[in-house]
Design a protein around this motif. Sequence first.
Motif, short mmCIF file in Angstrom:
data_model
loop_
_atom_site.label_atom_id
_atom_site.label_comp_id
_atom_site.label_asym_id
_atom_site.label_seq_id
_atom_site.Cartn_x
_atom_site.Cartn_y
_atom_site.Cartn_z
N VAL A 151 0.84 -1.21 0.00
CA VAL A 151 0.00 0.00 0.00
C VAL A 151 0.86 1.24 0.00
O VAL A 151 0.57 2.23 -0.68
CB VAL A 151 -0.93 -0.02 1.23
CG1 VAL A 151 -1.54 1.35 1.46
CG2 VAL A 151 -2.00 -1.06 1.06
N LEU A 152 1.95 1.19 0.77
CA LEU A 152 2.73 2.42 0.93
C LEU A 152 3.67 2.67 -0.24
O LEU A 152 4.01 3.80 -0.50
CB LEU A 152 3.54 2.34 2.22
CG LEU A 152 2.69 2.35 3.50
CD1 LEU A 152 3.53 2.01 4.69
CD2 LEU A 152 2.06 3.70 3.67
N VAL A 177 -0.76 7.22 -7.99
CA VAL A 177 -1.17 7.87 -6.73
C VAL A 177 -0.30 9.07 -6.41
O VAL A 177 -0.71 9.96 -5.68
CB VAL A 177 -1.15 6.90 -5.54
CG1 VAL A 177 -2.24 5.89 -5.66
CG2 VAL A 177 0.19 6.25 -5.39
N ASP A 178 0.91 9.11 -6.93
CA ASP A 178 1.74 10.28 -6.66
C ASP A 178 1.25 11.50 -7.41
O ASP A 178 1.50 12.62 -7.02
CB ASP A 178 3.19 9.99 -7.06
CG ASP A 178 3.85 9.07 -6.07
OD1 ASP A 178 4.87 8.45 -6.42
OD2 ASP A 178 3.34 8.96 -4.95
N LEU A 234 -2.01 12.00 -8.05
CA LEU A 234 -3.36 12.33 -7.60
C LEU A 234 -3.25 13.11 -6.28
O LEU A 234 -3.58 12.63 -5.21
CB LEU A 234 -4.17 11.05 -7.37
CG LEU A 234 -4.43 10.22 -8.64
CD1 LEU A 234 -5.00 8.88 -8.26
CD2 LEU A 234 -5.40 10.96 -9.53
N SER A 235 -2.75 14.36 -6.37
CA SER A 235 -2.48 15.11 -5.15
C SER A 235 -3.14 16.48 -5.17
O SER A 235 -2.60 17.45 -4.68
CB SER A 235 -0.99 15.27 -4.94
OG SER A 235 -0.46 16.03 -6.01
N LEU A 238 -0.76 13.28 -1.16
CA LEU A 238 -0.59 11.90 -1.61
C LEU A 238 -1.21 10.97 -0.58
O LEU A 238 -0.98 11.11 0.62
CB LEU A 238 0.89 11.57 -1.73
CG LEU A 238 1.68 12.40 -2.75
CD1 LEU A 238 3.14 12.05 -2.65
CD2 LEU A 238 1.16 12.13 -4.14
N ARG A 271 -0.44 7.98 -0.04
CA ARG A 271 0.54 7.14 0.61
C ARG A 271 1.10 7.81 1.86
O ARG A 271 1.42 7.16 2.85
CB ARG A 271 1.68 6.82 -0.33
CG ARG A 271 2.33 8.09 -0.88
CD ARG A 271 3.62 7.83 -1.59
NE ARG A 271 3.44 6.96 -2.72
CZ ARG A 271 4.38 6.13 -3.15
NH1 ARG A 271 5.53 6.07 -2.54
NH2 ARG A 271 4.18 5.35 -4.18
N THR A 272 1.22 9.16 1.81
CA THR A 272 1.75 9.85 2.98
C THR A 272 0.82 9.67 4.17
O THR A 272 1.25 9.40 5.28
CB THR A 272 1.91 11.35 2.68
OG1 THR A 272 2.52 11.50 1.41
CG2 THR A 272 2.72 12.03 3.74
N VAL A 312 -1.38 7.34 4.68
CA VAL A 312 -1.40 5.95 5.16
C VAL A 312 -0.14 5.67 5.96
O VAL A 312 -0.17 5.00 7.00
CB VAL A 312 -1.50 4.99 3.96
CG1 VAL A 312 -1.42 3.56 4.44
CG2 VAL A 312 -2.80 5.22 3.23
N LEU A 313 0.96 6.23 5.48
CA LEU A 313 2.21 6.05 6.23
C LEU A 313 2.08 6.67 7.61
O LEU A 313 2.51 6.07 8.61
CB LEU A 313 3.35 6.72 5.46
CG LEU A 313 4.70 6.73 6.18
CD1 LEU A 313 5.16 5.33 6.44
CD2 LEU A 313 5.73 7.47 5.37
N GLN A 334 9.85 8.45 2.34
CA GLN A 334 8.61 7.72 2.56
C GLN A 334 8.83 6.23 2.43
O GLN A 334 8.24 5.43 3.16
CB GLN A 334 7.55 8.19 1.58
CG GLN A 334 7.10 9.59 1.89
CD GLN A 334 5.78 9.93 1.25
OE1 GLN A 334 5.20 9.10 0.56
NE2 GLN A 334 5.33 11.13 1.46
#
Lengths: 102, 625, 185
Positions: A24-25, A94-95, A97-98, B602, B604-605, B607-608, C99
């Motif tokens: 996920v990450l 996803v990067d 889509l910000s 983002l 992912r950030t 979720v992290l 990250q």
Amino acid sequence: MNGPNITWYLGVAGFLFGVGALGVLLRRNPLIVLLSLEIMLNGANLALITFSRHLDNGDGQIFALAVMAVAASEVVVGLGMVVALNRKRVPLDVDRLSSLRG
Amino acid sequence: MVYGSWICLLSPLAAAVVITLAGGRLTRRGAGYLATLSCFVSFGAAVAVFVSLLGRDAEQRSVLSTAWIWITGGTYRSGLAVLIDPLSVMMMLVVSGVGALIVLYSIGYMDGEREERRYFAYMALFVFSMLLLVQGGNLLILLAGWGMVGLSSYLLIGFWHERPSAIAAAKKAFVMNAIGDATFALALFLLIQKAGSVDFGILGGEYTSTVANLVALGLLGGAVAKSAQLPLQTWLPDAMEGPTPVSALIHAATMVTAGVYLIVRTHAIFEQAPKVADLAAGLGAATLLVAGLVALVQVDIKRVIAYSTMSQIGYMFVAVGLGAYANGMFHLMTHAFFKALLFMAAGIVIHALTDEQDIRKMGGLRRLLPRTFIAFAIGAVALVGLPPFAGFFSKDSILADAMDRGAFGYVLWVVGLAGTFLTGLYTFRLLFLVFWGEPSAFVREHFHAPKRDLVGWTMGVPVAVLAVLSVIGGWLQFAPLWHPVETWLQSVAEPVVTPTDWQEGISSALAVLLGLLGIYVAWALYAVKTFAVPRFAFAQRVLEHKFYFDELYDALFYRPTVWLAKALYRGVEDPLIAESSTSLGQDTRDLGGIVARLQTGLLRTYVLAIASGAAVLAIVFIAVK
Amino acid sequence: MIVASVGNVLVWAVWILAAFACLGSGVAVVSFSNPFYSALALIGNLGSLAVLYLLLSAEFVAAAQVLVYAGAVMVMFLFVIAYVDPRLESPWAGGPGWQAIGAVLAAAALLVEIIVVIGLNAGGSLAHSHDVGGSFGSPSYIGRLFLTDHLLAFEITSIVLLVAAIGGVILGSHSRRSEAGVEPL
């Protein structure tokens, strides 16, 4: 109980959860992210079933079935979004889509 | 009698308050009438008090009336109290009387001014403040009146506030007075600490010589500042920026004499500190000489009279410094008469020449303003001290007192006599330059005669009254023969020196002679112009720069202060205070920017963040459990 | 009802096979760059999980897993993957470098903590499991539980499914306004 005792099963469940979290990450394609999410859910399910067997209590299995149903619903909505994004020609990354950036 | 004293004090205050509150509802002339009326009421009350005091024995002539006590602390008590005794009544009569005449004169002088009401409110306030000062029943009230008088002076000097020079002069006067106020306050603190009270009675108590010297020094500092003596004299000439009646009332007759009053009132302390008393006399003598010399080169009609004031107050300081309190007060009274007269006559001249004050442009007004010329001449002769005019009786007694003192006294005597010569010279220089000869070109162009209506009447009558007083006012005391003034003040301030008749005679003779000599020299130089005015370039320069006092104070005090202020501004104010307030906003914004970077948008950030948070929480739960 | 009749050895062997398949396919899902392969790996993952469930006497759940998860959900996934542009992206690139490190650390920490927590709390009690009855995990057992003790969960789950279905329809619908490309999603 025959076979390995439940700690082994729990180890597998934890490992699955960790791998799913990594996916996920770290992955960029939202479809892969959803798949990794499924893995996490499955890891949780395995833990539930394991404890249900350990404690001779059917609640764990009920919970696992509910989780499965909810996971299915979530996949429906998530894939619907992916399809809609694709229709808009938005890059599936996803990067990128910000737009909720602060 | 007590009521009379309170009425005397509060009547001008009532006028000031009414004029202020009435604002535009009161006509300008009405404000003038109200102020004048209040001052005459005040004078009437003072006369009533005086008469009732006459009817008493000498021992019973001191009455303290307290309105209420407002500061109490332990055994310390002080409040609003009014003292009725011979000294205060004498001052009350002078202040309210001369004040009333000058306020009446102002109606004519300030007629047509746009802000006349403000002027009369300030004048009434001033009269009230001065009465508070002289009637004050304890040192604290005296100090209150002292400060208020300084305030009124500031307000009135800067009355024409569009003029930068007037504003600057007002500030200068106030600041220099503040120095005196500070030393006065310090003396007061010391007295409170040693005596536990501020009543006048404590002044007679026993103090160590250090304490007495310090207190006397502080009081002298206040007196020197208020009375424009060396070294705090530079504000008085600049104060001539104010309207002429202001100069007459504040800077000739009353406020500047407050210093003399103070020393007489606190004479008990000065008698315990003889060195400081000698210092007072010495400063008075020095001022007398310096002022007389500087007056020789002044070209502004009011400034000549201002320096003359400074010089005459020097005589008063010599008197009270030597301990001749009655003589000092007597000279104060006569000086009030003829100095106010001179100023008011000068005011008529200034008005007639459309506000021109440069005497080099004047000349020959004798024929155009005959009555004014007579009044001015009376004032001038009284100033020089020729018999039978007022100045003769008072000034010569002071010189005689100096002889009774010893070696130091003889120095003062010689200085005083030199001052008499100079007085004659500069006064008649002024008279001849302004009034004698043929009308100058300027006068021919710009002269317009004063009107003969009510306005002219209000200006003429006070001048006439004061002219009469300048003639007969001195007849109140002729030292060798009869001295009611001294007797009157004896219960308050016993004189320390008593000159013999021989000393009185010599002093008077020499003083009159020197005065006449000065007049003759002035006549020769300026009236008939037998000789040309001698020009010594160096002396001329020094005198024109008033002995460089202004430059000295500028270098000593003003420049370092400005430098310090600028340095502090650059070093402290700008970087620390101003920057901190702007950087507060800037830093908050920067911090917000840093925090905003967490919002990457983002998924992912976030979720992290959740995962990390969960990891940390799990550790915390384990550790706590 | 699969019972280990040849004793522990058979169970252990099956377990090892299923566990490794599970873990391997899990890693594969995360690693492949082609989403199609990832989906296929996930199907494998789900299947091996079903075997593990069987070993844990949860027959109904194992059957549901294969039918619903592997059968319906994964098919949906495959449909969408086939519909969407299959773009081969470098899987590990992108995003701030910190990250990635943070992710690895967080995941590792979670794993360690789970083990530690369970180890600390349960300790010895995990060694011996209870004995279960014969009908444990059977459809009748599950059905009785759903319709008596956990009726509310049952009903709410069905509502969730209904809402998801409606959501899916809305997301997928072609409205003329969204086609014009004015409104964002």
